[in-house]
Design a protein around this motif. Sequence first.
Motif, mmCIF file in Angstrom:
data_model
loop_
_atom_site.group_PDB
_atom_site.id
_atom_site.type_symbol
_atom_site.label_atom_id
_atom_site.label_comp_id
_atom_site.label_asym_id
_atom_site.label_seq_id
_atom_site.Cartn_x
_atom_site.Cartn_y
_atom_site.Cartn_z
ATOM 1 N N SER A 285 3.532 12.143 -14.522
ATOM 2 C CA SER A 285 4.425 12.415 -15.484
ATOM 3 C C SER A 285 5.037 10.835 -16.325
ATOM 4 O O SER A 285 5.102 10.092 -15.454
ATOM 5 N N ALA A 286 4.992 11.027 -17.566
ATOM 6 C CA ALA A 286 5.627 9.848 -18.202
ATOM 7 C C ALA A 286 6.515 10.349 -19.473
ATOM 8 O O ALA A 286 5.737 11.088 -20.230
ATOM 9 N N PRO A 287 7.527 9.987 -19.566
ATOM 10 C CA PRO A 287 8.338 9.414 -18.377
ATOM 11 C C PRO A 287 8.604 10.297 -17.227
ATOM 12 O O PRO A 287 7.929 11.629 -17.522
ATOM 13 N N THR A 288 9.624 10.121 -16.348
ATOM 14 C CA THR A 288 9.719 10.910 -15.314
ATOM 15 C C THR A 288 10.145 12.212 -15.652
ATOM 16 O O THR A 288 10.913 12.313 -16.995
ATOM 17 N N THR A 289 10.001 13.409 -14.896
ATOM 18 C CA THR A 289 10.628 15.012 -15.298
ATOM 19 C C THR A 289 11.943 14.897 -14.605
ATOM 20 O O THR A 289 12.523 15.952 -14.757
ATOM 21 N N GLN A 290 12.368 13.871 -13.879
ATOM 22 C CA GLN A 290 13.806 14.056 -13.344
ATOM 23 C C GLN A 290 14.960 14.354 -14.268
ATOM 24 O O GLN A 290 14.948 13.382 -15.277
ATOM 25 N N GLU B 71 0.711 -1.076 -0.038
ATOM 26 C CA GLU B 71 -0.019 0.131 0.052
ATOM 27 C C GLU B 71 1.032 1.255 0.051
ATOM 28 O O GLU B 71 1.778 1.280 0.689
ATOM 29 N N VAL B 72 0.348 2.333 -0.677
ATOM 30 C CA VAL B 72 1.328 3.299 -0.846
ATOM 31 C C VAL B 72 0.424 4.483 -0.305
ATOM 32 O O VAL B 72 -0.661 4.637 -0.742
ATOM 33 N N THR B 73 1.208 5.147 0.585
ATOM 34 C CA THR B 73 0.637 6.467 1.181
ATOM 35 C C THR B 73 1.569 7.581 1.188
ATOM 36 O O THR B 73 2.783 7.249 0.900
ATOM 37 N N ARG B 74 0.998 8.697 1.766
ATOM 38 C CA ARG B 74 2.143 9.823 1.848
ATOM 39 C C ARG B 74 2.913 9.657 2.888
ATOM 40 O O ARG B 74 4.125 9.948 3.052
ATOM 41 N N ASP B 75 2.440 8.815 3.991
ATOM 42 C CA ASP B 75 3.328 8.566 5.276
ATOM 43 C C ASP B 75 4.354 7.500 4.828
ATOM 44 O O ASP B 75 5.548 7.384 5.352
ATOM 45 N N ASN B 76 4.637 6.621 3.799
ATOM 46 C CA ASN B 76 5.496 5.864 3.403
ATOM 47 C C ASN B 76 6.352 6.281 2.114
ATOM 48 O O ASN B 76 6.839 5.443 1.577
ATOM 49 N N SER B 77 5.860 7.351 1.514
ATOM 50 C CA SER B 77 6.385 7.862 0.184
ATOM 51 C C SER B 77 7.777 8.776 0.564
ATOM 52 O O SER B 77 7.731 9.557 1.522
ATOM 53 N N GLU B 78 8.500 8.988 -0.300
ATOM 54 C CA GLU B 78 9.416 10.176 -0.227
ATOM 55 C C GLU B 78 8.895 11.514 -0.394
ATOM 56 O O GLU B 78 8.080 11.474 -1.180
ATOM 57 N N HIS C 35 6.482 11.438 -3.370
ATOM 58 C CA HIS C 35 6.549 10.580 -4.655
ATOM 59 C C HIS C 35 6.003 9.273 -4.267
ATOM 60 O O HIS C 35 6.428 8.342 -3.671
ATOM 61 N N LEU C 36 4.621 9.223 -4.826
ATOM 62 C CA LEU C 36 3.754 8.016 -4.739
ATOM 63 C C LEU C 36 4.455 6.889 -5.664
ATOM 64 O O LEU C 36 4.276 5.671 -5.198
ATOM 65 N N VAL C 37 4.815 7.015 -6.912
ATOM 66 C CA VAL C 37 5.597 6.321 -7.916
ATOM 67 C C VAL C 37 6.684 7.053 -8.333
ATOM 68 O O VAL C 37 6.294 8.122 -8.966
ATOM 69 N N LYS C 38 7.853 6.267 -8.391
ATOM 70 C CA LYS C 38 8.951 6.929 -8.767
ATOM 71 C C LYS C 38 10.033 5.967 -9.499
ATOM 72 O O LYS C 38 10.597 5.340 -8.911
ATOM 73 N N SER C 39 9.658 6.161 -10.795
ATOM 74 C CA SER C 39 10.593 5.238 -11.796
ATOM 75 C C SER C 39 10.959 6.027 -12.843
ATOM 76 O O SER C 39 10.494 7.053 -13.086
ATOM 77 N N LYS C 40 11.743 5.329 -13.869
ATOM 78 C CA LYS C 40 12.342 6.163 -14.981
ATOM 79 C C LYS C 40 10.985 6.388 -16.059
ATOM 80 O O LYS C 40 10.927 7.367 -16.733
ATOM 81 N N ASN C 41 10.012 5.496 -16.195
ATOM 82 C CA ASN C 41 9.086 5.763 -16.904
ATOM 83 C C ASN C 41 7.856 6.398 -16.667
ATOM 84 O O ASN C 41 6.933 6.750 -17.459
ATOM 85 N N LEU C 42 7.661 6.438 -15.368
ATOM 86 C CA LEU C 42 6.455 6.964 -14.600
ATOM 87 C C LEU C 42 6.539 7.568 -13.561
ATOM 88 O O LEU C 42 7.479 7.094 -12.399
ATOM 89 N N SER C 43 6.111 8.727 -13.132
ATOM 90 C CA SER C 43 6.232 9.520 -11.805
ATOM 91 C C SER C 43 4.828 9.888 -11.241
ATOM 92 O O SER C 43 4.055 10.386 -12.147
ATOM 93 N N ILE C 44 4.407 9.468 -10.273
ATOM 94 C CA ILE C 44 3.058 10.104 -9.594
ATOM 95 C C ILE C 44 3.552 10.648 -8.312
ATOM 96 O O ILE C 44 4.136 10.198 -7.362
ATOM 97 N N ILE C 45 3.052 11.940 -8.155
ATOM 98 C CA ILE C 45 3.373 12.826 -7.210
ATOM 99 C C ILE C 45 2.029 13.333 -6.313
ATOM 100 O O ILE C 45 1.302 14.006 -7.302
ATOM 101 N N GLU C 46 1.914 13.469 -5.322
ATOM 102 C CA GLU C 46 0.797 14.158 -4.508
ATOM 103 C C GLU C 46 1.657 15.439 -4.056
ATOM 104 O O GLU C 46 2.563 15.214 -3.228
#
Length: 116
Positions: free
Chosen positions: A101-106, A2-9, A21-32
Amino acid sequence: MEVTRDNSEHYTWGDDCSGWHLVKSKNLSIIEEHMPSKTQEKKHYHKKAAQFFRILKGTATFEIEDDLIKIREGAGIYIPKNTLHKIRNDTAHSLKFLVISAPTTQGDRYNSLESS
């Protein structure tokens, strides 16, 4: 898992703005993200990444190229790659949203020459 703000970077940016960072990969980023009242980011674009913003709480004002667009709670907006944009919170209330974001914006953020 389970992904929450509490266990996310967590990170901070701008004037007291926060992101998780709810999802942080090269191909996909989901940030709240959370933006306090009267805050904004710098206008920028991404050469590789397209983005979708989904407003969870409040009303966002987007500057996209030369247009101003208000996006209300429960709605979203798609930003294609190579599009100058920024998000603002012009209201007296906090703003919460997801940015996908797809891919990541990093490493793929280019600030506008007009530094606002």
